[in-house]
Design an enzyme around this catalytic site. Structure first.
Site, PDB file in Angstrom:
ATOM      1  N   GLU A  42       5.106  -5.453   1.924  1.00 63.91           N
ATOM      2  CA  GLU A  42       4.668  -5.450   1.133  1.00 63.91           C
ATOM      3  C   GLU A  42       2.909  -4.534   1.972  1.00 63.91           C
ATOM      4  O   GLU A  42       2.246  -4.352   2.033  1.00 63.91           O
ATOM      5  CB  GLU A  42       3.869  -6.893   0.152  1.00 63.91           C
ATOM      6  CG  GLU A  42       2.970  -6.307  -1.161  1.00 63.91           C
ATOM      7  CD  GLU A  42       0.995  -5.809  -0.787  1.00 63.91           C
ATOM      8  OE1 GLU A  42       0.726  -5.465  -1.651  1.00 63.91           O
ATOM      9  OE2 GLU A  42       0.905  -6.680   0.426  1.00 63.91           O
ATOM     10  N   HIS A  59       2.118 -12.344   0.140  1.00 66.35           N
ATOM     11  CA  HIS A  59       1.873 -10.824   0.059  1.00 66.35           C
ATOM     12  C   HIS A  59       1.102 -10.179   1.685  1.00 66.35           C
ATOM     13  O   HIS A  59       1.376  -9.593   2.122  1.00 66.35           O
ATOM     14  CB  HIS A  59       1.059 -11.593  -0.630  1.00 66.35           C
ATOM     15  CG  HIS A  59       0.325 -10.188  -1.865  1.00 66.35           C
ATOM     16  ND1 HIS A  59      -0.212 -10.552  -3.426  1.00 66.35           N
ATOM     17  CD2 HIS A  59       0.281  -8.923  -1.995  1.00 66.35           C
ATOM     18  CE1 HIS A  59      -0.668  -9.834  -3.914  1.00 66.35           C
ATOM     19  NE2 HIS A  59      -0.385  -8.340  -3.127  1.00 66.35           N
ATOM     20  N   HIS A 115       1.887 -16.469  -2.198  1.00 63.75           N
ATOM     21  CA  HIS A 115       2.058 -17.772  -3.925  1.00 63.75           C
ATOM     22  C   HIS A 115       3.585 -18.273  -4.198  1.00 63.75           C
ATOM     23  O   HIS A 115       4.274 -17.717  -5.070  1.00 63.75           O
ATOM     24  CB  HIS A 115       2.525 -15.871  -4.871  1.00 63.75           C
ATOM     25  CG  HIS A 115       1.140 -15.005  -4.239  1.00 63.75           C
ATOM     26  ND1 HIS A 115      -0.014 -15.097  -4.415  1.00 63.75           N
ATOM     27  CD2 HIS A 115       0.834 -14.000  -4.101  1.00 63.75           C
ATOM     28  CE1 HIS A 115      -1.118 -14.665  -4.476  1.00 63.75           C
ATOM     29  NE2 HIS A 115       0.047 -13.354  -4.033  1.00 63.75           N
ATOM     30  N   ASN A 133      -4.692 -11.406  -3.191  1.00 63.61           N
ATOM     31  CA  ASN A 133      -4.041 -10.067  -2.845  1.00 63.61           C
ATOM     32  C   ASN A 133      -4.323 -10.419  -1.509  1.00 63.61           C
ATOM     33  O   ASN A 133      -3.176  -9.929  -0.774  1.00 63.61           O
ATOM     34  CB  ASN A 133      -4.630  -9.237  -3.599  1.00 63.61           C
ATOM     35  CG  ASN A 133      -3.681  -7.852  -3.419  1.00 63.61           C
ATOM     36  OD1 ASN A 133      -3.761  -7.589  -2.034  1.00 63.61           O
ATOM     37  ND2 ASN A 133      -3.242  -7.467  -4.323  1.00 63.61           N
ATOM     38  N   ASN A 172      -8.150  -5.219  -4.009  1.00 59.20           N
ATOM     39  CA  ASN A 172      -7.204  -5.271  -3.535  1.00 59.20           C
ATOM     40  C   ASN A 172      -6.733  -5.672  -1.775  1.00 59.20           C
ATOM     41  O   ASN A 172      -7.691  -6.592  -1.698  1.00 59.20           O
ATOM     42  CB  ASN A 172      -6.034  -4.179  -4.095  1.00 59.20           C
ATOM     43  CG  ASN A 172      -4.480  -3.872  -3.891  1.00 59.20           C
ATOM     44  OD1 ASN A 172      -3.864  -3.964  -2.603  1.00 59.20           O
ATOM     45  ND2 ASN A 172      -4.130  -4.167  -5.313  1.00 59.20           N
ATOM     46  N   ASP A 178      -3.837   0.499  -3.061  1.00 62.02           N
ATOM     47  CA  ASP A 178      -3.055  -0.582  -2.758  1.00 62.02           C
ATOM     48  C   ASP A 178      -3.963  -0.793  -1.001  1.00 62.02           C
ATOM     49  O   ASP A 178      -4.946  -1.570  -1.490  1.00 62.02           O
ATOM     50  CB  ASP A 178      -1.282  -0.347  -2.823  1.00 62.02           C
ATOM     51  CG  ASP A 178      -1.336  -2.246  -2.893  1.00 62.02           C
ATOM     52  OD1 ASP A 178      -2.441  -3.013  -1.828  1.00 62.02           O
ATOM     53  OD2 ASP A 178      -0.087  -2.175  -3.380  1.00 62.02           O
ATOM     54  N   ASN A 179      -2.995  -1.351  -0.061  1.00 60.60           N
ATOM     55  CA  ASN A 179      -3.677  -1.916   0.878  1.00 60.60           C
ATOM     56  C   ASN A 179      -4.494  -0.801   1.918  1.00 60.60           C
ATOM     57  O   ASN A 179      -3.868   0.997   2.395  1.00 60.60           O
ATOM     58  CB  ASN A 179      -2.348  -2.681   1.920  1.00 60.60           C
ATOM     59  CG  ASN A 179      -2.193  -3.580   1.382  1.00 60.60           C
ATOM     60  OD1 ASN A 179      -2.879  -4.373   0.931  1.00 60.60           O
ATOM     61  ND2 ASN A 179      -0.807  -4.052   0.965  1.00 60.60           N
TER      62      ASN A 179
END
Length: 354
Positions: free
Chosen positions: A53, A114, A133, A167, A223, A268-269
């Site tokens: 991720e 994450h 998480h 996140n 994010n 996203d990232n």
């Protein structure tokens, strides 16, 4: 008269929900098909089968990769296995990944990594901060990287009431970091309602042992987050708004908005090319395929490069795009001297030379 009022109100509510559902489909690019953009000299990375991720590469070419994320509403192919942090040495001719051992005393069974970020201290000690998480809560774990042993020593678990639905994270000092909150609610069905209604209640917070505060807000879903090479600007991805916010970092750690860059895809990232300062964005070309997963029609992947970030018209180019036949659900792209790593939320990872 009373029934008429009730029917009128019900009709208005249904009309609002209908309009929001249509808008939500548009914001998730539900009808978009991916036009492929290939890179030469690419291959899938052996050993990364359950997501990659987030990726953070040290200046010396060692890449940390978070894997095994279990996220509500997202596919997961190894639900019974805990998450891991992998290491990849990009200086090697044929780099391979290695799972890092984590010191005893840390709850490895509930490890659910994450976003990640590294920090190098004045004495050259490398620290890895990981958004975790455990049991679907949010903490930030601080590790010390032992390079010779290829291991992580757990030092501290950071908790705070503002560290909810975290996140991503970018660390700028010893236990000083910015973090993004991607949803206001924690219940999955309320999260769906939040996304459909586009409530824009998420934010960026600053954390230090002395002060924790919200420094930017009004995001649909804050994010990925990273910092410019000169450390003056913070870049924040708003995935559902399909844009990147450029924020000026103040002396008191507050953030002021400089500009917003629209991308037309769900970003996203974010990472920064250490050679050019360009932003690399891992994106979801059609996020509806993430929410409603069909292995016969999987979510695609997309990587964008943003050049001249502070100019009036930044240059946006697509470096890689795939319909899911090779790589599903890209979440990050990170580069090191002509070597590109592309990670995913739950799928595999790609290594490319360019």
């Amino acid at each position: 008269m009373g029934k008429l009022v009730v029917l009128t109100l019900l009709g208005a509510v249904l009309a609002l929900i209908g309009e929001r559902l249509v808008a939500f489909r548009q914001r998730t690019n539900a009808s978009r098909a991916v036009e492929p953009v290939d890179l030469p000299n690419c291959h899938l990375i052996e050993g990364l089968e359950n997501g990659s991720e987030d990726i953070d590469i040290l200046p010396n070419g060692l890449a940390f990769i978070s894997s095994g994320l279990k996220y509500p509403g997202m596919p997961n192919f190894a639900s019974d296995e805990p998450g891991q942090i992998f290491l990849m040495d990009l200086n090697e001719q044929n780099p391979r990944v290695q799972a890092l051992n984590i010191s005893d005393g840390f709850d490895k069974a509930s490890f659910n990594p994450h976003g990640i970020s590294t920090f190098i201290d004045k004495d050259h000690t490398v620290y890895l901060y990981v958004v975790n998480h455990p049991h679907m809560k949010s903490t930030v774990e601080k590790f010390k990287f032992e390079e010779q042993q290829r291991s992580l020593v757990h030092l501290k678990t950071i908790k705070h009431e503002l560290l909810t639905s975290v996140n991503d994270i970018v660390v700028l000092g010893p236990e000083q970091f910015y973090a993004t909150r991607d949803h206001y609610f924690t219940n999955f069905f309320l999260v769906l309602l939040e996304m459909i209604m586009d409530l824009r209640w998420t934010y960026v917070l600053f954390y230090s042992p002395r002060e924790v505060k919200v420094v930017a807000k009004g995001f649909s879903s804050a994010n990925g987050i990273t910092v410019s090479l000169d450390k003056k600007y913070i870049y924040v991805a708003d995935v559902l708004a399909q844009n990147v916010h450029v924020l000026n970092k103040r002396g008191n750690w507050d953030l002021t908005q400089v500009k917003v860059i629209q991308l037309g895809t769900l970003v996203d990232n974010l990472t920064v090319d250490p050679d050019t300062g360009d932003i690399l964005a891992g994106c979801h070309p059609n996020a509806m395929k993430l929410l409603i997963y069909n292995p016969e029609d999987p979510p695609g992947s997309e990587v964008l490069r943003i050049q001249d970030v502070l100019s009036e018209k930044p240059k946006i180019s697509t470096k890689y795009a795939n319909n899911g036949s090779v790589l599903q659900g890209s979440s990050v792209a990170s580069v090191y001297h002509g070597k590109l790593l592309i990670g995913t939320v739950f799928h595999k990872a790609l290594y490319c030379l360019f």
